[in-house]
Design an enzyme around this catalytic site. Structure first.
Site, short mmCIF file in Angstrom:
data_model
loop_
_atom_site.label_atom_id
_atom_site.label_comp_id
_atom_site.label_asym_id
_atom_site.label_seq_id
_atom_site.Cartn_x
_atom_site.Cartn_y
_atom_site.Cartn_z
N ASP A 185 10.44 -21.97 -11.39
CA ASP A 185 9.04 -22.05 -10.96
C ASP A 185 8.88 -21.90 -9.46
O ASP A 185 7.77 -21.85 -8.96
CB ASP A 185 8.40 -23.37 -11.42
N ARG A 245 9.05 -16.44 -24.91
CA ARG A 245 8.93 -17.90 -24.95
C ARG A 245 8.82 -18.43 -26.38
O ARG A 245 7.82 -19.03 -26.77
CB ARG A 245 7.77 -18.36 -24.08
N ARG A 296 -0.04 -22.63 -23.68
CA ARG A 296 1.14 -22.72 -24.53
C ARG A 296 1.63 -24.16 -24.68
O ARG A 296 2.20 -24.53 -25.69
CB ARG A 296 2.31 -21.93 -23.93
N ARG A 309 -4.78 -23.19 -12.95
CA ARG A 309 -4.12 -23.90 -14.04
C ARG A 309 -3.10 -24.89 -13.50
O ARG A 309 -2.81 -25.90 -14.12
CB ARG A 309 -3.40 -22.91 -14.96
N LYS A 356 1.91 -31.38 -12.94
CA LYS A 356 1.31 -30.77 -14.14
C LYS A 356 2.26 -30.91 -15.31
O LYS A 356 1.87 -31.31 -16.41
CB LYS A 356 1.03 -29.30 -13.87
C1 EPZ Z 1 8.63 -25.43 -19.09
O1 EPZ Z 1 8.29 -24.36 -19.95
C2 EPZ Z 1 7.57 -25.43 -18.00
N1 EPZ Z 1 6.25 -25.68 -18.60
C3 EPZ Z 1 7.58 -24.09 -17.27
O2 EPZ Z 1 6.64 -24.17 -16.22
C4 EPZ Z 1 8.97 -23.88 -16.67
O3 EPZ Z 1 9.01 -22.60 -16.06
C5 EPZ Z 1 10.02 -23.95 -17.78
O4 EPZ Z 1 9.91 -25.21 -18.48
C6 EPZ Z 1 11.44 -23.85 -17.23
O5 EPZ Z 1 11.66 -24.86 -16.30
C7 EPZ Z 1 5.93 -26.95 -18.93
O6 EPZ Z 1 6.70 -27.89 -18.75
C8 EPZ Z 1 4.57 -27.17 -19.51
P1 EPZ Z 1 11.76 -23.65 -21.68
P2 EPZ Z 1 9.05 -24.23 -21.38
O7 EPZ Z 1 11.51 -24.00 -23.10
O8 EPZ Z 1 9.42 -25.57 -21.88
C9 EPZ Z 1 13.92 -20.24 -24.12
C10 EPZ Z 1 4.85 -23.46 -14.93
O9 EPZ Z 1 4.70 -22.52 -14.16
N2 EPZ Z 1 13.52 -20.99 -25.32
O10 EPZ Z 1 12.55 -24.59 -20.84
O11 EPZ Z 1 8.21 -23.36 -22.23
C11 EPZ Z 1 12.73 -19.66 -23.37
O12 EPZ Z 1 12.39 -18.39 -23.91
C12 EPZ Z 1 5.52 -23.26 -16.26
O13 EPZ Z 1 4.47 -24.64 -14.69
C13 EPZ Z 1 13.96 -20.53 -26.57
O14 EPZ Z 1 14.66 -19.50 -26.67
O15 EPZ Z 1 10.36 -23.45 -20.96
C14 EPZ Z 1 13.24 -19.55 -21.95
O16 EPZ Z 1 13.96 -18.35 -21.80
C15 EPZ Z 1 5.92 -21.81 -16.45
N3 EPZ Z 1 13.60 -21.22 -27.69
C16 EPZ Z 1 14.21 -20.74 -21.83
O17 EPZ Z 1 14.47 -21.18 -23.18
C17 EPZ Z 1 12.83 -22.35 -27.63
O18 EPZ Z 1 12.54 -22.95 -28.70
C18 EPZ Z 1 13.63 -21.92 -21.07
O19 EPZ Z 1 12.35 -22.18 -21.62
C19 EPZ Z 1 12.39 -22.80 -26.36
C20 EPZ Z 1 12.75 -22.11 -25.22
#
Ligand code: EPZ
Length: 425
Positions: free
Chosen positions: A306, A122, A93, A398, A22
């Site tokens: 995850d 997020r 998202r 999803r 995904k």
């Molecule tokens: C991706 O989400 C995945 N989704 C998530 O999978 C996964 O849990 C996550 O990466 C971590 O591996 C997709 O790829 C579509 P991050 P993402 O940006 O990119 C902070 C699932 O179940 N952050 O790596 O949204 C954020 O708050 C989903 O398949 C900022 O502060 O995660 C978090 O604490 C759930 N500012 C950390 O970074 C930003 O601009 C990691 O988030 C961006 C992120």
């Protein structure tokens, strides 16, 4: 509203095929916006989020043609708008992933600001800072991100936090920028490598994807390509944990290799025998109860957040006491409250959970709160006695393709119900 009715106690055995990832399919579908030519994608998982993304691409003006259930051709020749509407973004998202491609292709993008979700705030501040560093004018007003840039400029950008979609958005935007971009402290997840492979097949010049420093040399335009989405490492991990919890023996095919080494190591620590071939993984628990394992989530190649809920479910019935620390998201323990309804012994202290394994959980009605939490609840239901009814499984749909069919193929008693039989209510 669909629910899953699970009769606990079956020992899983047999073979299943992993679906496409995904979290590779979503950014790669968005990457098709970067070219006016046709891009054909194979091994797409049949998921709600994939269908939502294809709907978003159509709204933007792309032609989306299904070749067969797991293949699609997208041609974004004449885009009709640069706006991703709130109605779609609020349901997924990951729609934020059209921001970089639209800005790079059209010079303008307007994407509804994704709200928070169950697992945390997020924010997308790093996505926006990176685009500003490439010369974009970014305003957030009325719940929308409004980005403009006549031509993005290559730059060196260090990300404060490791962000998967942040890295993907900026990497996609940089493919059409003037000059070279260096993304530092980039995420290293395999899905980013898969996206880079697809972009390079479209004519991009990306090196270092999969490491913390990614170099993108901007090009004038991208052309069409064909690409096969890599296997879903989280789906594979979920089924292997189910096999371990039910003390069974399961082989997952079409797994690729090197996608979930941290998870396999944890399963071995829990007592599982793991045998890997080039494109399959076999887990054999030989009827033994798992041993408790500690979990500390981290960006790849660390233990994936995850997979945290699935391992909490395993620790709930394992022999011993485990500590689980969630270090990526600030609120990803909601499944603990539902697991406690099944009799699990879990104590939450901030971002730490202490899980004392029990021989047996008791089936009960529970409610899913987010995608991976619902997977953890299904796994617990597989080993709980009597029946477990998991509500709000639209979360599951999803991210998991035909989950109950795949579990039934391994011998589990799982069925999707809409009207609940009286005795199970
Ligand atoms: C991706 O989400 C995945 N989704 C998530 O999978 C996964 O849990 C996550 O990466 C971590 O591996 C997709 O790829 C579509 P991050 P993402 O940006 O990119 C902070 C699932 O179940 N952050 O790596 O949204 C954020 O708050 C989903 O398949 C900022 O502060 O995660 C978090 O604490 C759930 N500012 C950390 O970074 C930003 O601009 C990691 O988030 C961006 C992120």
């Amino acid at each position: 509203m669909d629910k899953l009715l699970i009769e606990g106690g079956a020992r899983l055995a047999g073979e299943i095929d992993a679906s496409g990832a995904k979290n590779a399919a979503l950014p790669i579908l968005c990457a098709t916006l970067l070219s006016a030519d046709a891009v054909t994608l194979h091994n797409l998982p049949q998921l709600q989020d994939v269908r939502t993304t294809q709907r978003l691409l159509r709204e933007l003006g792309a032609e989306v043609q299904a070749e067969d259930p797991t293949a699609v051709t997208v041609q974004a020749r004449d885009l009709v708008t640069h706006t991703a509407p709130y109605e779609l973004v609020k349901t997924m998202r990951a729609s934020i992933l059209v921001l970089g491609p639209l800005l790079a292709r059209l010079g303008e993008a307007r994407v509804s600001l994704p709200g928070g979700c169950a697992i945390g705030a997020r924010p997308v501040d790093i996505h926006l800072e990176g685009l500003r560093a490439m010369g974009a004018d970014i305003r957030v007003e009325g719940g929308f991100i409004h980005a403009r840039a006549s031509k993005l400029q290559g730059t060196r950008f260090v990300m404060d936090t490791v962000t998967v979609t942040g890295t993907e958005n900026l990497m996609m935007a940089a493919t059409l920028a003037e000059g070279t971009t260096l993304l530092e402290n980039a995420a290293c997840e395999p899905e980013i490598g898969d996206l880079a492979t697809c972009l390079n097949a479209m004519g991009a010049r990306i090196s270092g994807a999969g490491t913390s420093t990614i170099r993108i040399e901007g090009v004038e335009r991208l052309h069409g390509a064909e690409h096969r989405i890599l296997p879903d490492r989280i789906e594979i991990g979920t089924f292997l944990v189910a096999a371990a919890m039910t003390r069974g023996s399961v082989t997952v095919r079409q797994t690729g290799s090197g996608l979930l080494d941290a998870v396999l190591r944890k399963l071995q620590q829990a007592g599982a025998r793991i045998h890997c071939e080039a494109d399959s993984i076999q887990l054999d628990m030989a009827g033994r109860r798992p041993v408790s394992v500690d979990v500390h989530t981290a960006p790849f190649p660390g233990f994936p957040t995850d997979m945290q809920a699935q391992f909490m479910a395993l620790d709930c019935i394992a022999d011993g006491v485990a500590t689980i620390s969630e270090n990526v998201f600030e609120n990803r323990f909601m499944h603990a409250l539902e697991l406690q309804r099944l009799g699990a012994d879990i104590r939450i202290e901030g971002h730490m959970a202490v899980v004392r394994g029990r021989e047996q959980l008791e089936g009960a009605p529970v409610m899913a709160t987010d995608l991976r939490a619902s997977a953890g609840l299904v796994l617990a239901g597989l080993v709980a006695d009597r029946q477990t009814l998991v509500d709000r499984i639209y979360h599951l749909d999803r991210g998991y393709e035909r989950l109950e069919e795949k579990f039934r193929a391994l011998g589990a008693y799982v069925q999707r119900v809409t009207h609940i039989p009286q005795e199970a209510a």
